[in-house]
Design a protein around this motif. Structure first.
Motif, PDB file in Angstrom:
ATOM      1  N   MET A   1       0.870  -1.172   0.000  1.00 19.90           N
ATOM      2  CA  MET A   1       0.000   0.000   0.000  1.00 19.90           C
ATOM      3  C   MET A   1       0.910   1.225   0.000  1.00 19.90           C
ATOM      4  SD  MET A   1      -3.026   1.156   2.661  1.00 19.90           S
ATOM      5  CE  MET A   1      -2.711  -0.177   3.701  1.00 19.90           C
ATOM      6  N   THR A   2       0.652   2.157  -0.872  1.00 17.33           N
ATOM      7  CA  THR A   2       1.499   3.334  -0.970  1.00 17.33           C
ATOM      8  C   THR A   2       1.035   4.384   0.024  1.00 17.33           C
ATOM      9  OG1 THR A   2       0.114   4.355  -2.634  1.00 17.33           O
ATOM     10  CG2 THR A   2       1.865   2.880  -3.424  1.00 17.33           C
ATOM     11  N   HIS A   3       2.002   5.211   0.402  1.00 17.78           N
ATOM     12  CA  HIS A   3       1.682   6.291   1.347  1.00 17.78           C
ATOM     13  C   HIS A   3       0.696   7.275   0.739  1.00 17.78           C
ATOM     14  CE1 HIS A   3       4.438   5.102   4.466  1.00 17.78           C
ATOM     15  NE2 HIS A   3       5.391   4.942   3.564  1.00 17.78           N
ATOM     16  N   GLU A   4       0.776   7.468  -0.572  1.00 19.64           N
ATOM     17  CA  GLU A   4      -0.143   8.388  -1.226  1.00 19.64           C
ATOM     18  C   GLU A   4      -1.582   7.895  -1.112  1.00 19.64           C
ATOM     19  OE1 GLU A   4       2.488   6.974  -3.300  1.00 19.64           O
ATOM     20  OE2 GLU A   4       3.784   8.532  -2.489  1.00 19.64           O
ATOM     21  N   ASP A  30     -12.968   1.696  15.536  1.00 17.95           N
ATOM     22  CA  ASP A  30     -13.103   0.266  15.254  1.00 17.95           C
ATOM     23  C   ASP A  30     -13.473   0.033  13.793  1.00 17.95           C
ATOM     24  OD1 ASP A  30     -12.491  -0.327  17.873  1.00 17.95           O
ATOM     25  OD2 ASP A  30     -14.585  -0.594  18.489  1.00 17.95           O
ATOM     26  N   LEU A  31     -14.399   0.846  13.282  1.00 16.88           N
ATOM     27  CA  LEU A  31     -14.760   0.726  11.865  1.00 16.88           C
ATOM     28  C   LEU A  31     -13.562   1.033  10.967  1.00 16.88           C
ATOM     29  CD1 LEU A  31     -18.339   2.258  11.510  1.00 16.88           C
ATOM     30  CD2 LEU A  31     -17.634  -0.083  11.072  1.00 16.88           C
ATOM     31  N   GLU A  32     -12.848   2.098  11.303  1.00 17.31           N
ATOM     32  CA  GLU A  32     -11.675   2.463  10.502  1.00 17.31           C
ATOM     33  C   GLU A  32     -10.654   1.331  10.486  1.00 17.31           C
ATOM     34  OE1 GLU A  32      -9.920   6.269  11.425  1.00 17.31           O
ATOM     35  OE2 GLU A  32     -11.886   7.145  11.780  1.00 17.31           O
ATOM     36  N   GLN A  33     -10.399   0.773  11.647  1.00 17.54           N
ATOM     37  CA  GLN A  33      -9.417  -0.306  11.734  1.00 17.54           C
ATOM     38  C   GLN A  33      -9.845  -1.512  10.902  1.00 17.54           C
ATOM     39  OE1 GLN A  33      -8.763  -1.712  15.708  1.00 17.54           O
ATOM     40  NE2 GLN A  33      -6.875  -2.749  15.159  1.00 17.54           N
ATOM     41  N   ALA A  34     -11.118  -1.871  10.961  1.00 15.36           N
ATOM     42  CA  ALA A  34     -11.612  -3.016  10.192  1.00 15.36           C
ATOM     43  C   ALA A  34     -11.457  -2.768   8.691  1.00 15.36           C
ATOM     44  CB  ALA A  34     -13.071  -3.290  10.540  1.00 15.36           C
ATOM     45  N   VAL A  35     -11.716  -1.543   8.255  1.00 17.72           N
ATOM     46  CA  VAL A  35     -11.599  -1.231   6.821  1.00 17.72           C
ATOM     47  C   VAL A  35     -10.135  -1.231   6.397  1.00 17.72           C
ATOM     48  CG1 VAL A  35     -12.009   0.529   5.060  1.00 17.72           C
ATOM     49  CG2 VAL A  35     -13.791  -0.019   6.721  1.00 17.72           C
ATOM     50  N   TRP A  36      -9.249  -0.677   7.223  1.00 16.67           N
ATOM     51  CA  TRP A  36      -7.823  -0.712   6.883  1.00 16.67           C
ATOM     52  C   TRP A  36      -7.357  -2.161   6.765  1.00 16.67           C
ATOM     53  CZ3 TRP A  36      -6.302   3.185   4.522  1.00 16.67           C
ATOM     54  CH2 TRP A  36      -6.435   4.496   4.975  1.00 16.67           C
ATOM     55  N   LEU A  37      -7.827  -3.014   7.650  1.00 15.94           N
ATOM     56  CA  LEU A  37      -7.450  -4.422   7.587  1.00 15.94           C
ATOM     57  C   LEU A  37      -7.959  -5.063   6.289  1.00 15.94           C
ATOM     58  CD1 LEU A  37      -6.185  -6.880   8.959  1.00 15.94           C
ATOM     59  CD2 LEU A  37      -8.380  -7.260  10.072  1.00 15.94           C
ATOM     60  N   ARG A  38      -9.199  -4.775   5.930  1.00 14.60           N
ATOM     61  CA  ARG A  38      -9.743  -5.312   4.667  1.00 14.60           C
ATOM     62  C   ARG A  38      -8.934  -4.824   3.471  1.00 14.60           C
ATOM     63  NH1 ARG A  38     -16.174  -5.156   4.347  1.00 14.60           N
ATOM     64  NH2 ARG A  38     -15.682  -6.159   2.377  1.00 14.60           N
ATOM     65  N   LEU A  39      -8.507  -3.554   3.517  1.00 11.30           N
ATOM     66  CA  LEU A  39      -7.706  -3.018   2.412  1.00 11.30           C
ATOM     67  C   LEU A  39      -6.359  -3.733   2.332  1.00 11.30           C
ATOM     68  CD1 LEU A  39      -7.383  -1.050   0.088  1.00 11.30           C
ATOM     69  CD2 LEU A  39      -6.561   0.656   1.741  1.00 11.30           C
ATOM     70  N   LEU A  40      -5.740  -3.956   3.487  1.00 23.10           N
ATOM     71  CA  LEU A  40      -4.462  -4.679   3.488  1.00 23.10           C
ATOM     72  C   LEU A  40      -4.639  -6.092   2.928  1.00 23.10           C
ATOM     73  CD1 LEU A  40      -2.914  -3.647   6.913  1.00 23.10           C
ATOM     74  CD2 LEU A  40      -2.037  -3.103   4.631  1.00 23.10           C
ATOM     75  N   GLU A  41      -5.707  -6.761   3.333  1.00 22.52           N
ATOM     76  CA  GLU A  41      -5.966  -8.107   2.817  1.00 22.52           C
ATOM     77  C   GLU A  41      -6.192  -8.082   1.309  1.00 22.52           C
ATOM     78  OE1 GLU A  41      -9.300  -9.147   5.273  1.00 22.52           O
ATOM     79  OE2 GLU A  41      -8.030  -9.977   6.849  1.00 22.52           O
ATOM     80  N   LEU A  43      -5.055  -5.798  -0.839  1.00 21.10           N
ATOM     81  CA  LEU A  43      -3.795  -5.490  -1.508  1.00 21.10           C
ATOM     82  C   LEU A  43      -2.917  -6.727  -1.595  1.00 21.10           C
ATOM     83  CD1 LEU A  43      -2.938  -2.007   0.024  1.00 21.10           C
ATOM     84  CD2 LEU A  43      -3.656  -2.492  -2.320  1.00 21.10           C
ATOM     85  N   ASP A  44      -2.971  -7.550  -0.558  1.00 18.41           N
ATOM     86  CA  ASP A  44      -2.154  -8.757  -0.527  1.00 18.41           C
ATOM     87  C   ASP A  44      -2.641  -9.786  -1.542  1.00 18.41           C
ATOM     88  OD1 ASP A  44      -0.037 -10.313   0.516  1.00 18.41           O
ATOM     89  OD2 ASP A  44      -1.464 -11.434   1.762  1.00 18.41           O
ATOM     90  N   SER A  45      -3.959  -9.862  -1.753  1.00 19.95           N
ATOM     91  CA  SER A  45      -4.486 -10.896  -2.652  1.00 19.95           C
ATOM     92  C   SER A  45      -4.755 -10.388  -4.072  1.00 19.95           C
ATOM     93  CB  SER A  45      -5.766 -11.500  -2.069  1.00 19.95           C
ATOM     94  OG  SER A  45      -6.763 -10.507  -1.973  1.00 19.95           O
TER      95      SER A  45
END
Length: 168
Positions: A1-4, A30-41, A43-45
């Motif tokens: 994930m890029t900083h931009e 909590d919502l923000e954290q869950a969405v960031w986690l989904r984005l990381l997942e 990006l990984d897949s």
């Protein structure tokens, strides 16, 4: 994930999560954290989404729906599980250990004493008349018999009680 991408999505995510958090009964963070986690997942897949802003809005709403479903299924405890005024786990363990030591000592008493002490310790809170009837002795001899049994019990428990005292 890029900083931009993170920098560009952070204000949008904060605004979307803030708008949905109140209706779900969850914290915005909590919502923000869950969405960031989904984005990381993701990006990984699958790599970055083609439309990051649209994906983020959908992800926030999806997480908000999940939080609402979870809240509907969860049942509150009848009482607070970690009652700060009640005994802690250590105290409950020590109490249970003391109770076991007492009952073990009661079983080692001589004669009718184990049955008498078991009746006295019974959660049914039996009367002297009921205890005397159960043991087949007169109600008048119950008091002296109880005193003798308690003396024996004190002698049996003296080493256990002395061993548990503070050491200096």
């Amino acid at each position: 994930m890029t900083h931009e991408m993170v920098s560009a999505l952070r204000p949008l995510l904060a605004a979307e999560a803030s708008a949905e958090a109140h209706a779900t009964g969850t914290e915005q963070s909590d919502l923000e954290q869950a969405v960031w986690l989904r984005l990381l997942e993701r990006l990984d897949s699958d790599g970055p989404p083609a439309d990051p802003q649209g994906w983020l809005r959908r992800a926030v709403r999806s997480e908000a729906r999940r939080a609402r479903r979870t809240a509907r299924r969860e049942q509150p405890y009848g009482s607070e599980p970690a009652d700060p005024d009640g005994p802690g786990p250590e105290q409950r363990a020590l109490t249970a250990d003391s109770r076991r030591a007492l009952h073990d000592a009661v079983r080692r008493l001589p004669g009718r004493c184990p049955r008498l002490m078991a009746a006295l310790l019974s959660p049914q809170d039996l009367t002297y008349r009921e205890i005397a009837g159960e043991l087949g002795i007169s109600q008048g001899s119950l008091g002296p018999e109880r005193s003798r049994c308690l003396g024996c019990l004190r002698r049996l428990l003296a080493p256990v009680v002395a061993a548990r005292g503070p050491r200096g």
